[in-house]
Design a protein around this motif. Structure first.
Motif, short mmCIF file in Angstrom:
data_model
loop_
_atom_site.label_atom_id
_atom_site.label_comp_id
_atom_site.label_asym_id
_atom_site.label_seq_id
_atom_site.Cartn_x
_atom_site.Cartn_y
_atom_site.Cartn_z
N TYR A 13 -46.59 -14.36 3.46
CA TYR A 13 -46.84 -13.62 4.70
C TYR A 13 -47.52 -14.51 5.73
CZ TYR A 13 -45.67 -9.61 1.83
OH TYR A 13 -45.00 -8.74 1.01
N ILE A 14 -47.04 -14.41 6.97
CA ILE A 14 -47.60 -15.19 8.07
C ILE A 14 -48.09 -14.22 9.14
CG2 ILE A 14 -47.18 -16.98 9.80
CD1 ILE A 14 -44.79 -17.91 8.06
N PHE A 15 -49.36 -14.35 9.50
CA PHE A 15 -49.98 -13.45 10.46
C PHE A 15 -50.30 -14.19 11.76
CE2 PHE A 15 -50.88 -11.83 6.30
CZ PHE A 15 -51.00 -10.44 6.41
N VAL A 171 -43.31 -12.22 8.88
CA VAL A 171 -44.23 -12.50 9.99
C VAL A 171 -44.76 -11.19 10.55
CG1 VAL A 171 -44.36 -13.41 12.35
CG2 VAL A 171 -43.06 -14.65 10.60
N LEU A 172 -46.07 -11.13 10.79
CA LEU A 172 -46.68 -9.97 11.47
C LEU A 172 -47.15 -10.47 12.82
CD1 LEU A 172 -47.38 -9.74 8.20
CD2 LEU A 172 -48.28 -7.55 9.00
N GLU A 173 -46.68 -9.84 13.90
CA GLU A 173 -46.78 -10.44 15.24
C GLU A 173 -46.84 -9.36 16.32
OE1 GLU A 173 -47.14 -12.58 17.87
OE2 GLU A 173 -46.57 -14.23 16.57
N GLY A 178 -43.71 -14.64 19.74
CA GLY A 178 -43.83 -14.78 18.29
C GLY A 178 -42.67 -14.16 17.55
N LEU A 179 -42.18 -13.03 18.06
CA LEU A 179 -41.02 -12.39 17.44
C LEU A 179 -39.78 -13.27 17.59
CD1 LEU A 179 -41.58 -8.70 18.65
CD2 LEU A 179 -42.05 -9.63 16.37
N PHE A 191 -43.41 -5.93 14.15
CA PHE A 191 -44.09 -5.89 15.44
C PHE A 191 -45.35 -5.03 15.32
CE2 PHE A 191 -44.62 -3.66 19.60
CZ PHE A 191 -45.07 -4.76 20.32
N ILE A 192 -46.47 -5.57 15.79
CA ILE A 192 -47.75 -4.85 15.75
C ILE A 192 -48.00 -4.29 17.16
CG2 ILE A 192 -50.22 -5.01 15.24
CD1 ILE A 192 -48.32 -5.60 12.83
#
Length: 197
Positions: A13-15, A171-173, A178-179, A191-192
């Motif tokens: 996981y990449i934040f 990825v959490l972005e 970033g997306l 997407f956050i």
């Protein structure tokens, strides 16, 4: 609002940091407005401008603003002043609760990394202030790659350092750049939204 993770057996996981792990965006916006004001920017830097550039390297944002407004602000100077103003407010930072809780829940079970458009000292200080620094042995910032977001370089380096194929990373972005970077890296992304903060 809860965090929705895709049903897939991800291996790592990449934040993103700002606006994803820590609710730093309001403080970053204040710092941007103050720095641009001190540099006598001949335009108003709106919240739409700010959120539209989320995830981009600060100096690139200044260059983009110069192009758009026909101004000649010093990208390095504005960036350094903005970081200085933001650094003084780091103790005010709050977590993005659902994302921080998710990171804590998978810590020790999966490789994790942070890939942020901010400078490394700022990212480390933000994670330190919010108690998340020990979760992330790998921190990727623009200084470590040739191209920042929306190029895939930061996410690809994170995957390489975690020893996981890009397609197996999530990825959490919170930023469009970033997306785009995640997509270019061949990674799925969550997407956050601002409403999660």
């Amino acid at each position: 609002m809860s965090l929705q993770i895709p049903d897939y057996p991800f291996q790592a996981y990449i934040f993103d940091c700002d606006g994803t792990l820590v609710d730093s965006m309001p403080l970053h916006y204040i710092a941007w407005v103050e720095a641009l004001k001190r540099y006598d920017a001949p335009f108003v830097f709106t919240e739409d401008d700010f959120y539209g550039s989320a995830g981009m390297k600060e100096q690139d944002v200044v260059r983009q603003l110069n192009t758009r407004h026909g101004s000649s602000l010093d990208p390095v100077g504005v960036d350094e002043l903005k970081m200085e103003i933001f650094a003084k407010r780091i103790p005010e930072l709050q977590l993005v609760g659902p994302v921080a809780e998710f990171a804590r829940s998978i810590h020790g079970r999966f490789p994790m990394a942070v890939a942020s458009g901010s400078a490394e000292p700022t990212v480390r200080a933000s994670l330190q202030a919010t108690g998340l620094i020990d979760l992330f042995p790998i921190i990727i910032t623009p200084e470590r790659v040739k191209h920042g977001k929306p190029a895939p370089d930061m996410f690809l380096l994170a995957a390489e350092l975690m020893g996981v194929p890009p397609g197996e990373c999530l990825v959490l972005e919170d930023g469009n750049s970033g997306l785009e970077a995640a997509k270019a890296a061949g990674m799925q992304a969550v997407f956050i939204p601002r409403s999660l903060r």
